[in-house]
Every structure is written in structure tokens, then in C-alpha cells.
Design a protein around this motif. Structure first.
Motif, PDB file in Angstrom:
ATOM      1  N   TYR A 151       0.831  -1.199   0.000  1.00  0.00           N
ATOM      2  CA  TYR A 151       0.000   0.000   0.000  1.00  0.00           C
ATOM      3  C   TYR A 151       0.869   1.254   0.000  1.00  0.00           C
ATOM      4  CZ  TYR A 151      -3.510   3.426   1.547  1.00  0.00           C
ATOM      5  OH  TYR A 151      -4.334   4.530   1.644  1.00  0.00           O
ATOM      6  N   MET A 152       1.901   1.257   0.839  1.00  0.00           N
ATOM      7  CA  MET A 152       2.767   2.426   0.933  1.00  0.00           C
ATOM      8  C   MET A 152       3.521   2.667  -0.361  1.00  0.00           C
ATOM      9  SD  MET A 152       2.630   4.196   3.705  1.00  0.00           S
ATOM     10  CE  MET A 152       4.119   5.106   3.318  1.00  0.00           C
ATOM     11  N   ARG A 153       4.086   1.638  -0.945  1.00  0.00           N
ATOM     12  CA  ARG A 153       4.887   1.810  -2.168  1.00  0.00           C
ATOM     13  C   ARG A 153       4.036   2.321  -3.328  1.00  0.00           C
ATOM     14  NH1 ARG A 153       9.893   0.309  -1.187  1.00  0.00           N
ATOM     15  NH2 ARG A 153      10.356  -1.392   0.252  1.00  0.00           N
ATOM     16  N   ASP A 154       2.802   1.878  -3.390  1.00  0.00           N
ATOM     17  CA  ASP A 154       1.925   2.297  -4.486  1.00  0.00           C
ATOM     18  C   ASP A 154       1.373   3.701  -4.313  1.00  0.00           C
ATOM     19  OD1 ASP A 154       2.308  -0.135  -5.689  1.00  0.00           O
ATOM     20  OD2 ASP A 154       0.320  -0.938  -5.224  1.00  0.00           O
ATOM     21  N   ASN A 155       1.161   4.111  -3.071  1.00  0.00           N
ATOM     22  CA  ASN A 155       0.444   5.364  -2.826  1.00  0.00           C
ATOM     23  C   ASN A 155       1.295   6.510  -2.296  1.00  0.00           C
ATOM     24  OD1 ASN A 155      -2.545   4.685  -3.321  1.00  0.00           O
ATOM     25  ND2 ASN A 155      -1.886   3.007  -1.996  1.00  0.00           N
ATOM     26  N   PHE A 156       2.489   6.203  -1.779  1.00  0.00           N
ATOM     27  CA  PHE A 156       3.329   7.252  -1.188  1.00  0.00           C
ATOM     28  C   PHE A 156       4.771   7.117  -1.695  1.00  0.00           C
ATOM     29  CE2 PHE A 156      -0.208   6.490   1.672  1.00  0.00           C
ATOM     30  CZ  PHE A 156      -0.669   7.772   1.932  1.00  0.00           C
ATOM     31  N   PRO A 157       4.988   7.360  -2.994  1.00  0.00           N
ATOM     32  CA  PRO A 157       6.306   7.130  -3.596  1.00  0.00           C
ATOM     33  C   PRO A 157       7.416   8.024  -3.055  1.00  0.00           C
ATOM     34  CG  PRO A 157       4.850   8.290  -5.130  1.00  0.00           C
ATOM     35  CD  PRO A 157       4.000   7.849  -3.983  1.00  0.00           C
ATOM     36  N   GLU A 158       7.061   9.161  -2.463  1.00  0.00           N
ATOM     37  CA  GLU A 158       8.092  10.079  -1.976  1.00  0.00           C
ATOM     38  C   GLU A 158       8.352   9.944  -0.477  1.00  0.00           C
ATOM     39  OE1 GLU A 158       8.415  14.002  -3.932  1.00  0.00           O
ATOM     40  OE2 GLU A 158       6.414  13.565  -4.703  1.00  0.00           O
ATOM     41  N   ALA A 159       7.727   8.963   0.150  1.00  0.00           N
ATOM     42  CA  ALA A 159       8.034   8.652   1.554  1.00  0.00           C
ATOM     43  C   ALA A 159       9.129   7.589   1.595  1.00  0.00           C
ATOM     44  CB  ALA A 159       6.785   8.145   2.266  1.00  0.00           C
ATOM     45  N   THR A 160       9.916   7.590   2.654  1.00  0.00           N
ATOM     46  CA  THR A 160      10.954   6.573   2.843  1.00  0.00           C
ATOM     47  C   THR A 160      10.380   5.441   3.677  1.00  0.00           C
ATOM     48  OG1 THR A 160      12.729   8.204   2.762  1.00  0.00           O
ATOM     49  CG2 THR A 160      13.238   6.097   3.804  1.00  0.00           C
ATOM     50  N   ILE A 161      10.485   4.218   3.166  1.00  0.00           N
ATOM     51  CA  ILE A 161       9.951   3.054   3.873  1.00  0.00           C
ATOM     52  C   ILE A 161      11.080   2.325   4.590  1.00  0.00           C
ATOM     53  CG2 ILE A 161       8.812   0.820   3.599  1.00  0.00           C
ATOM     54  CD1 ILE A 161       7.369   1.999   1.180  1.00  0.00           C
ATOM     55  N   GLN A 162      10.925   2.144   5.875  1.00  0.00           N
ATOM     56  CA  GLN A 162      11.888   1.390   6.682  1.00  0.00           C
ATOM     57  C   GLN A 162      11.235   0.074   7.087  1.00  0.00           C
ATOM     58  OE1 GLN A 162      15.138   2.332   7.520  1.00  0.00           O
ATOM     59  NE2 GLN A 162      15.275   0.223   8.243  1.00  0.00           N
ATOM     60  N   LEU A 163      11.821  -1.053   6.677  1.00  0.00           N
ATOM     61  CA  LEU A 163      11.224  -2.363   6.923  1.00  0.00           C
ATOM     62  C   LEU A 163      11.798  -3.029   8.169  1.00  0.00           C
ATOM     63  CD1 LEU A 163      11.155  -3.762   3.274  1.00  0.00           C
ATOM     64  CD2 LEU A 163       9.295  -2.662   4.540  1.00  0.00           C
ATOM     65  N   TYR A 164      10.922  -3.778   8.873  1.00  0.00           N
ATOM     66  CA  TYR A 164      11.314  -4.440  10.120  1.00  0.00           C
ATOM     67  C   TYR A 164      10.861  -5.894  10.119  1.00  0.00           C
ATOM     68  CZ  TYR A 164      12.156   0.312  11.696  1.00  0.00           C
ATOM     69  OH  TYR A 164      12.640   1.587  11.801  1.00  0.00           O
ATOM     70  N   ASP A 165      11.648  -6.731  10.779  1.00  0.00           N
ATOM     71  CA  ASP A 165      11.295  -8.148  10.887  1.00  0.00           C
ATOM     72  C   ASP A 165      10.209  -8.387  11.923  1.00  0.00           C
ATOM     73  OD1 ASP A 165      13.057  -8.986   8.918  1.00  0.00           O
ATOM     74  OD2 ASP A 165      14.718  -9.165  10.329  1.00  0.00           O
ATOM     75  N   THR A 166      10.105  -7.513  12.922  1.00  0.00           N
ATOM     76  CA  THR A 166       9.078  -7.656  13.947  1.00  0.00           C
ATOM     77  C   THR A 166       8.428  -6.305  14.235  1.00  0.00           C
ATOM     78  OG1 THR A 166      10.512  -7.228  15.873  1.00  0.00           O
ATOM     79  CG2 THR A 166      10.428  -9.503  15.045  1.00  0.00           C
ATOM     80  N   ALA A 167       7.191  -6.350  14.717  1.00  0.00           N
ATOM     81  CA  ALA A 167       6.478  -5.122  15.079  1.00  0.00           C
ATOM     82  C   ALA A 167       7.137  -4.429  16.263  1.00  0.00           C
ATOM     83  CB  ALA A 167       5.023  -5.442  15.399  1.00  0.00           C
ATOM     84  N   ASP A 168       7.687  -5.199  17.207  1.00  0.00           N
ATOM     85  CA  ASP A 168       8.335  -4.595  18.376  1.00  0.00           C
ATOM     86  C   ASP A 168       9.529  -3.735  17.968  1.00  0.00           C
ATOM     87  OD1 ASP A 168       6.596  -5.494  20.272  1.00  0.00           O
ATOM     88  OD2 ASP A 168       7.763  -7.261  20.821  1.00  0.00           O
TER      89      ASP A 168
END
Length: 264
Positions: A151-168
């Protein structure tokens, strides 16, 4: 002769019953995602997904054993036969249905942003549509291999996405100011963050997002595509749980509101 036949028949039935009761279904789960699936201080596997899976498997006359894997390894693990079912708060989406099948949904699947009280971010317009300019230059924390990432990649191309293995780990970076916002399921964010001391000074940013294109009709139990018979058994058991009130008992153990999708 008749007595011998009766004894043989009884022995056969006993053997069949033993075989059914000994049926084991292996269930894959992330095991690090409270309150849905996680290990407690004693190493016992607990959570809403786990309780639902145990009840469904029991209604199939089987025993459940659990296999813990990272979330992004669950679908490959299921397809490879490392387990028979997948119960890990996984949303039913068209993309995932290319690889696996799902039961009927047993939990709603939506999304929401969380950030500090003073955040100037505005991810959605006043009429609820994605607002790319409202997150321009912001860093957003998201769990890896999730529907939220798409959802983020498709709708917010100018935001930086930081990925995590866990929610914590994702939430830890939010409170450490390494991300501006996080994006995840509102039940999870409220239960594990906003309603706890560590969530003081943070709030939901924008309304709840209900986009079936990305988040599907809800969360379901996954299985391999060649297990249509098992899918039918699961659906029947799930419907019976809902109808007889067992599902509500499990639901109320965790929340004061129903998480069941409206379609159910």
C-alpha cells in the motif's frame, strides 16, 4: 463365526478411531506478534490466532502442532510442505491467493498510521484518499512482507519506507525517533502500543483505512491449493464456531469489541 466377525469389526473401528484421533495438523505461525501469535515468558505459544487454530483443528478431530517461522517465510514454508496450515494474522489478498488458499476470514483487516502527538503528517485527504504530499520526506516503519508495504509503495512514492522483521522493533524505532510514523493494523497498534505506557505521547494519525484491494476481506487460515477438502472442513468448522458462540468466547478473551469481519 459371528462372534469372530464382530470382534474383527470392533477392532477395525477402534483402529480407525485411533488413526483419526492421532491425525496431526502442523500449523505455521510467526510467533512474535502479540496478541495474535507469540511466546509467553515460559516459552508457551499463545495468542488469538493460536486459539482460533487450536479450536478449528480440534473440531476436525485432529491434534495441532506449531511451527514458528519469520512472517516472510510462511507462504514458502507452507507451499514446501513444512506445515499444513498457516495461522499468522495473514490478510487474504489476490496476490497471496495466487500461491495458497484461505479459509473464510475470521478477523477484519484494515490499516492505520501512528505517530507522535505533534506530528504534521497528513497521510489522507479530508475525504479519506491517499495524500502523497502529506508524507513527503517522512520515514515510515512497516513490517516486512506485509500488505502495508504494498500500500505504501503504491500510494506514497516520496516517503521513505523502513522495513522491520518484527512489530516490536518497528515500534522501538518510532519511540527512538528513527521513524516519523508506523503503519500497521489498528488492533495491534492500540493493544500493544497506544494503550500502554510506552505509547504515551503518540496517537493515530488519520482515519482507519479499509481498502480491500490491498488488505483483502479479512484475515484467514492459509493452506496449500491442492487441499480443497481441508479448506471445506476448515470453513465448516469456522462457521460452526461462529454460530455456537465459541468464536465470541475467544474474541472476548482479548478485546471488548468484535474483530469478526462484518460479512460474517
Amino acid at each position: 463365526m459371528m462372534k469372530k466377525l464382530v470382534l474383527m469389526l470392533a477392532a477395525g473401528l477402534a483402529a480407525f478411531a485411533a488413526q483419526v484421533s492421532a491425525r496431526d495438523l502442523r500449523v505455521g505461525s510467526e510467533c512474535t506478534y502479540p496478541p495474535f501469535n507469540y511466546k509467553d515468558a515460559n516459552g508457551e505459544l499463545r495468542g488469538f490466532d493460536i486459539d482460533v487454530a487450536k479450536e478449528v483443528v480440534k473440531r476436525l478431530g485432529a491434534d495441532a502442532s506449531f511451527v514458528c517461522m519469520p512472517f516472510d517465510s510462511l507462504i514458502p514454508g507452507l507451499v514446501a510442505g513444512k506445515f499444513d496450515l498457516l495461522a499468522a494474522s495473514m490478510s487474504i489478498t489476490d496476490e497471496r491467493k495466487k500461491s495458497i488458499d484461505f479459509s473464510i476470514p475470521y478477523r477484519s483487516s484494515t490499516a492505520r498510521f501512528v505517530g507522535p502527538d505533534g506530528s504534521d503528517a497528513k497521510p489522507l485527504t479530508d475525504d479519506g484518499k491517499p495524500n502523497p504530499d502529506g508524507l513527503k520526506g517522512k520515514t515510515i516503519g512497516i513490517e516486512r512482507a506485509s500488505t502495508y508495504e504494498n500500500y505504501m509503495r503504491d500510494n506514497f512514492p516520496e516517503a521513505t519506507i523502513q522495513l522491520y522483521d518484527t512489530a516490536d522493533n518497528m515500534l522501538l524505532d518510532l519511540t527512538s525517533k528513527r521513524t516519523d510514523l508506523v503503519f500497521a493494523g489498528p488492533i495491534k497498534l492500540a493493544n500493544d502500543f497506544l494503550n500502554k505506557d510506552r505509547g504515551k505521547g503518540y496517537k493515530f494519525i488519520g482515519p482507519e483505512i479499509k481498502d480491500v484491494k490491498y488488505f483483502g476481506p479479512g484475515v484467514g487460515i492459509g493452506m496449500r491449493k491442492d487441499d480443497a477438502g481441508l479448506r471445506d472442513e476448515l470453513d465448516k468448522a469456522m462457521k460452526a464456531m461462529i454460530d455456537d458462540g465459541t468464536f465470541k468466547t475467544i474474541n472476548d478473551k482479548y478485546w471488548s469489541f468484535s474483530v469478526l469481519p462484518a460479512s460474517n
